[in-house]
Write a protein that holds these residues in place. Structure first.
Motif, PDB file in Angstrom:
ATOM      1  N   LEU A  46       0.496  -1.114  -0.304  1.00 23.88           N
ATOM      2  CA  LEU A  46       0.316  -0.056  -0.180  1.00 23.88           C
ATOM      3  C   LEU A  46       0.709   1.552   0.351  1.00 23.88           C
ATOM      4  O   LEU A  46       0.651   2.148  -0.344  1.00 23.88           O
ATOM      5  CB  LEU A  46      -1.098  -0.161   1.154  1.00 23.88           C
ATOM      6  N   GLU A  47       2.096   1.454   0.833  1.00 28.26           N
ATOM      7  CA  GLU A  47       2.547   2.372   0.924  1.00 28.26           C
ATOM      8  C   GLU A  47       3.580   2.712  -0.903  1.00 28.26           C
ATOM      9  O   GLU A  47       3.286   3.548  -1.175  1.00 28.26           O
ATOM     10  CB  GLU A  47       4.344   2.072   1.815  1.00 28.26           C
ATOM     11  N   ARG A  48       3.933   1.682  -1.368  1.00 30.56           N
ATOM     12  CA  ARG A  48       4.554   2.154  -2.461  1.00 30.56           C
ATOM     13  C   ARG A  48       3.434   2.438  -3.631  1.00 30.56           C
ATOM     14  O   ARG A  48       3.434   2.949  -4.761  1.00 30.56           O
ATOM     15  CB  ARG A  48       4.994   0.344  -2.942  1.00 30.56           C
ATOM     16  N   ARG A  49       2.369   1.549  -4.242  1.00 33.54           N
ATOM     17  CA  ARG A  49       0.914   2.097  -4.457  1.00 33.54           C
ATOM     18  C   ARG A  49       0.996   3.713  -4.173  1.00 33.54           C
ATOM     19  O   ARG A  49       1.072   4.466  -5.389  1.00 33.54           O
ATOM     20  CB  ARG A  49      -0.085   1.156  -4.413  1.00 33.54           C
ATOM     21  N   ALA A  98       3.132   5.726  -5.786  1.00 39.68           N
ATOM     22  CA  ALA A  98       3.736   5.603  -7.082  1.00 39.68           C
ATOM     23  C   ALA A  98       2.460   6.744  -7.239  1.00 39.68           C
ATOM     24  O   ALA A  98       2.435   7.004  -8.996  1.00 39.68           O
ATOM     25  CB  ALA A  98       3.233   4.154  -8.182  1.00 39.68           C
ATOM     26  N   ASN A  99       0.617   6.386  -7.129  1.00 40.68           N
ATOM     27  CA  ASN A  99       0.333   7.666  -7.155  1.00 40.68           C
ATOM     28  C   ASN A  99       0.478   8.197  -7.651  1.00 40.68           C
ATOM     29  O   ASN A  99      -0.044   9.845  -8.171  1.00 40.68           O
ATOM     30  CB  ASN A  99      -0.920   6.762  -6.971  1.00 40.68           C
ATOM     31  N   ALA A 100       0.920   8.759  -6.389  1.00 37.99           N
ATOM     32  CA  ALA A 100       1.947  10.308  -6.349  1.00 37.99           C
ATOM     33  C   ALA A 100       2.053  10.743  -7.241  1.00 37.99           C
ATOM     34  O   ALA A 100       2.304  12.217  -7.429  1.00 37.99           O
ATOM     35  CB  ALA A 100       2.114  10.604  -4.896  1.00 37.99           C
ATOM     36  N   ARG A 120       5.726  12.125   0.108  1.00 43.26           N
ATOM     37  CA  ARG A 120       5.405  10.852   1.276  1.00 43.26           C
ATOM     38  C   ARG A 120       3.828  11.289   1.265  1.00 43.26           C
ATOM     39  O   ARG A 120       3.528  12.404   2.304  1.00 43.26           O
ATOM     40  CB  ARG A 120       6.125  10.632   1.714  1.00 43.26           C
ATOM     41  N   VAL A 121       3.547  10.514   1.332  1.00 44.24           N
ATOM     42  CA  VAL A 121       2.104  10.333   2.036  1.00 44.24           C
ATOM     43  C   VAL A 121       1.718   9.555   2.907  1.00 44.24           C
ATOM     44  O   VAL A 121       0.874  10.260   3.638  1.00 44.24           O
ATOM     45  CB  VAL A 121       0.974  10.014   0.336  1.00 44.24           C
ATOM     46  N   ALA A 122       1.272   8.277   2.980  1.00 40.19           N
ATOM     47  CA  ALA A 122       1.462   8.264   3.954  1.00 40.19           C
ATOM     48  C   ALA A 122       2.751   6.434   4.237  1.00 40.19           C
ATOM     49  O   ALA A 122       2.939   6.281   3.508  1.00 40.19           O
ATOM     50  CB  ALA A 122       0.112   6.663   4.469  1.00 40.19           C
ATOM     51  N   HIS A 136       3.445  13.852 -12.452  1.00 46.07           N
ATOM     52  CA  HIS A 136       3.906  14.351 -13.709  1.00 46.07           C
ATOM     53  C   HIS A 136       3.144  14.670 -14.743  1.00 46.07           C
ATOM     54  O   HIS A 136       2.549  14.999 -15.717  1.00 46.07           O
ATOM     55  CB  HIS A 136       4.478  12.269 -14.139  1.00 46.07           C
ATOM     56  N   ALA A 137       1.541  14.072 -14.039  1.00 49.83           N
ATOM     57  CA  ALA A 137       0.609  14.365 -15.102  1.00 49.83           C
ATOM     58  C   ALA A 137       0.199  16.295 -14.663  1.00 49.83           C
ATOM     59  O   ALA A 137      -0.252  16.702 -15.365  1.00 49.83           O
ATOM     60  CB  ALA A 137      -0.583  13.860 -14.723  1.00 49.83           C
ATOM     61  N   ARG A 138       0.081  16.810 -13.825  1.00 46.74           N
ATOM     62  CA  ARG A 138       0.778  18.408 -13.439  1.00 46.74           C
ATOM     63  C   ARG A 138       1.827  18.286 -14.292  1.00 46.74           C
ATOM     64  O   ARG A 138       1.904  20.208 -14.316  1.00 46.74           O
ATOM     65  CB  ARG A 138       0.830  18.892 -11.537  1.00 46.74           C
ATOM     66  N   GLY A 139       2.490  18.120 -14.598  1.00 44.86           N
ATOM     67  CA  GLY A 139       4.126  18.819 -14.966  1.00 44.86           C
ATOM     68  C   GLY A 139       5.192  18.941 -14.311  1.00 44.86           C
ATOM     69  O   GLY A 139       6.031  19.069 -15.127  1.00 44.86           O
TER      70      GLY A 139
END
Length: 85
Positions: A32-35, A38-40, A55-57, A45-48
């Protein structure tokens, strides 16, 4: 469908899912941490933004949340058992 049966099914499901993450069975919390990382990174990257992702969690946070979910599952299960009496 009776309320007791619903509470029992939901309670057991929450307990199993929460304890799976809380006990880090097969590396569930680490995955879950790695996922989340990766999502962050994908969102940045989508925002440029090409910098390092924040680090989210941590895996410890996911284990804490899993523990709380497992405890809620126990409460639901006990509520279903008391409702069936």
């Amino acid at each position: 469908m009776s309320t007791a049966l619903v509470l029992l099914i939901v309670g057991v499901t929450l307990f199993v899912a929460g304890s799976w993450v809380a006990l880090n069975i097969r590396g569930a919390a680490a995955r879950l941490e790695r996922r989340a990382a990766a999502n962050a990174e994908l969102a940045m990257h989508a925002r440029g933004d090409l910098g390092p992702p924040r680090r989210v969690a941590s895996a410890g946070f996911y284990r804490l949340v899993g523990t709380l979910i497992a405890l809620c599952g126990i409460v639901f299960t006990l509520g279903g058992l008391l409702e069936s009496l």
